[in-house]
Design a protein around this motif. Structure first.
Motif, PDB file in Angstrom:
ATOM      1  N   MET A   1       0.825  -1.202   0.000  1.00 39.93           N
ATOM      2  CA  MET A   1       0.000   0.000   0.000  1.00 39.93           C
ATOM      3  C   MET A   1       0.865   1.259   0.000  1.00 39.93           C
ATOM      4  O   MET A   1       0.432   2.286  -0.489  1.00 39.93           O
ATOM      5  CB  MET A   1      -0.929  -0.010   1.216  1.00 39.93           C
ATOM      6  N   ASP A   2       2.045   1.132   0.552  1.00 40.30           N
ATOM      7  CA  ASP A   2       2.937   2.285   0.608  1.00 40.30           C
ATOM      8  C   ASP A   2       3.361   2.697  -0.797  1.00 40.30           C
ATOM      9  O   ASP A   2       3.476   3.884  -1.093  1.00 40.30           O
ATOM     10  CB  ASP A   2       4.152   1.954   1.471  1.00 40.30           C
ATOM     11  N   ILE A   3       3.561   1.708  -1.670  1.00 40.94           N
ATOM     12  CA  ILE A   3       3.965   2.008  -3.050  1.00 40.94           C
ATOM     13  C   ILE A   3       2.838   2.731  -3.770  1.00 40.94           C
ATOM     14  O   ILE A   3       3.077   3.693  -4.521  1.00 40.94           O
ATOM     15  CB  ILE A   3       4.351   0.708  -3.780  1.00 40.94           C
ATOM     16  N   LEU A   4       1.590   2.289  -3.572  1.00 38.08           N
ATOM     17  CA  LEU A   4       0.459   2.956  -4.209  1.00 38.08           C
ATOM     18  C   LEU A   4       0.295   4.384  -3.722  1.00 38.08           C
ATOM     19  O   LEU A   4      -0.006   5.288  -4.505  1.00 38.08           O
ATOM     20  CB  LEU A   4      -0.824   2.160  -3.964  1.00 38.08           C
ATOM     21  N   ALA A   5       0.477   4.608  -2.428  1.00 40.37           N
ATOM     22  CA  ALA A   5       0.365   5.963  -1.872  1.00 40.37           C
ATOM     23  C   ALA A   5       1.455   6.867  -2.432  1.00 40.37           C
ATOM     24  O   ALA A   5       1.197   8.033  -2.771  1.00 40.37           O
ATOM     25  CB  ALA A   5       0.433   5.909  -0.353  1.00 40.37           C
ATOM     26  N   LYS A   6       2.672   6.331  -2.555  1.00 41.58           N
ATOM     27  CA  LYS A   6       3.770   7.122  -3.133  1.00 41.58           C
ATOM     28  C   LYS A   6       3.490   7.436  -4.600  1.00 41.58           C
ATOM     29  O   LYS A   6       3.748   8.546  -5.063  1.00 41.58           O
ATOM     30  CB  LYS A   6       5.091   6.377  -2.998  1.00 41.58           C
ATOM     31  N   GLY A   7       2.975   6.456  -5.320  1.00 39.63           N
ATOM     32  CA  GLY A   7       2.650   6.678  -6.733  1.00 39.63           C
ATOM     33  C   GLY A   7       1.558   7.713  -6.907  1.00 39.63           C
ATOM     34  O   GLY A   7       1.632   8.565  -7.803  1.00 39.63           O
TER      35      GLY A   7
END
Length: 90
Positions: A1-7
């Motif tokens: 989920m952290d990758i999606l939030a960063k994206g």
């Protein structure tokens, strides 16, 4: 989920820096790509349909010449084909 939030954060930062002209340019590019994709699909389908029709026409022509079949006899008779077939079966 952290990758999606960063994206998502990266995308929002990038879109806030765009001007109206940049948005119109991106819209035009996207619209052009959609038109190109539809045209390519139609062209591909027409080629496949043309190839299939050429094969079917030649096979149909050979079968009609080789074996006349029942349809020529039935074509001379008048009336409904369904009722005529039921009469023949009865």
């Amino acid at each position: 989920m952290d990758i999606l939030a960063k994206g998502q954060a990266l995308y929002q930062d990038w879109t806030t820096g765009l001007t109206a002209a940049d948005n119109v340019t991106l819209l035009a590019i996207g619209f052009g790509l959609m038109i190109f994709a539809v045209a390519a699909l139609l062209w591909q389908r027409s080629r496949e349909k043309g190839d299939a029709n050429n094969v079917r026409v030649s096979e149909y022509a050979e079968t009609v010449r080789a074996v006349p079949g029942e349809r020529h006899v039935v074509a001379r008779q008048k009336g409904d084909a369904f009722l005529r077939r039921i009469d023949q079966l009865a």
